[in-house]
Design an enzyme around this catalytic site. Structure first.
Site, PDB file in Angstrom:
ATOM      1  N   TYR A 150       0.830  -1.206   0.000  1.00  0.00           N
ATOM      2  CA  TYR A 150       0.000   0.000   0.000  1.00  0.00           C
ATOM      3  C   TYR A 150       0.864   1.257   0.000  1.00  0.00           C
ATOM      4  CZ  TYR A 150      -3.599   3.271   1.724  1.00  0.00           C
ATOM      5  OH  TYR A 150      -4.472   4.334   1.893  1.00  0.00           O
ATOM      6  N   LYS A 154       0.931   4.326  -2.863  1.00  0.00           N
ATOM      7  CA  LYS A 154       0.533   5.698  -2.553  1.00  0.00           C
ATOM      8  C   LYS A 154       1.677   6.672  -2.801  1.00  0.00           C
ATOM      9  CE  LYS A 154      -3.792   5.323  -1.257  1.00  0.00           C
ATOM     10  NZ  LYS A 154      -4.878   6.049  -1.952  1.00  0.00           N
TER      11      LYS A 154
END
Length: 253
Positions: A150, A154
């Site tokens: 993740y 991002k």
């Protein structure tokens, strides 16, 4: 260059069925948006809370080229696009249980906004003035070990925002990246401690967009995280790594 005023705008929100996405729909309408297109993967199962807003549901899976292209046609009057749809697979990056989890996160969190910006850039350019808002995370500003794939996805999206801004500014299009901390959503259900109201994140994000800010730390956790990172980046990253093993004790992984 300032962003588009929300009042009278025509807004597209991805991942609009709950959490921060739903909050952006509600807040945009509360601030006088003329139309809000609520991007959802399955329009036949739109939550009642979203239907009650009066937003226009649009089939929009950001991993689908066909969906994104169709949405750009359906929402051809859009002036603001909020790239909110996200995926946190909850797996490690190197010692992954599912080696494809990181690819799925990158597909949603990076390639999803990239698809949307590519498809909607001409739409906003035709309007003469438009704004993209990319909903990111504190995991974008430092390697966050306990968030696996993740965090890299991002971080990639953060750089995407800067590059898109450089390319699109000549068309009168702004790009604002939101660095979001802990928010009271389903994704953060396992997180202890204070969590921000999603409506407050949406309110802060839309205000930052309207001011033309490039990057906005939307809440106290985001502000404090950036400050700790600036003071002592090694200590900050080590602290995040320690949380990996704390979460392992809780989950048994």
């Amino acid at each position: 260059m300032k962003g588009v005023p929300v009042a009278g705008a025509r807004v597209v929100v991805t991942g609009a069925n709950r959490g921060i996405g739903l909050a952006f729909v509600q807040e945009a309408l509360a601030q006088g948006a003329a139309t809000v297109y609520a991007g959802v993967r399955d329009p036949s199962s739109v939550p009642e809370e979203l239907l009650a807003t009066g937003a226009v549901p649009v089939r929009l899976d950001v991993t689908s080229d066909a969906d994104v292209a169709a949405a750009a046609e359906t929402c051809a009057d859009a002036t603001i696009v909020v790239n909110n749809a996200g995926l946190h697979a909850g797996d490690r990056l190197i010692e992954a249980t599912d080696p494809d989890a990181a690819r799925a996160e990158m597909e949603v969190n990076y390639f999803g906004p990239l698809r949307m910006i590519r498809a909607f850039a001409p739409v906003l350019a035709r309007a003469g003035h438009g704004s993209f808002v990319n909903v990111l995370s504190v995991a974008a500003i430092a390697p966050t070990a306990f968030m696996g794939g993740y965090s890299p996805s991002k971080a990639a999206a953060l750089y995407l925002g800067g590059i898109a801004r450089g390319e699109l500014e000549r068309y009168g299009t702004t790009v604002t990246s939101l660095i979001v901390g802990s928010v009271d959503t389903r994704m953060a259900a396992h997180v202890d401690g204070h969590k921000e109201d999603p409506r407050e994140i949406a309110r802060t994000g839309l205000a930052a967009m309207a001011r033309g800010e490039w990057t906005c730390d939307t809440d106290l956790m985001a502000v404090e995280s950036r400050a700790r990172l600036a003071r002592d980046p090694i200590r900050y990253e080590k602290g995040l790594s320690k949380l990996l093993f704390v979460s392992s004790l809780k989950t048994g992984k």
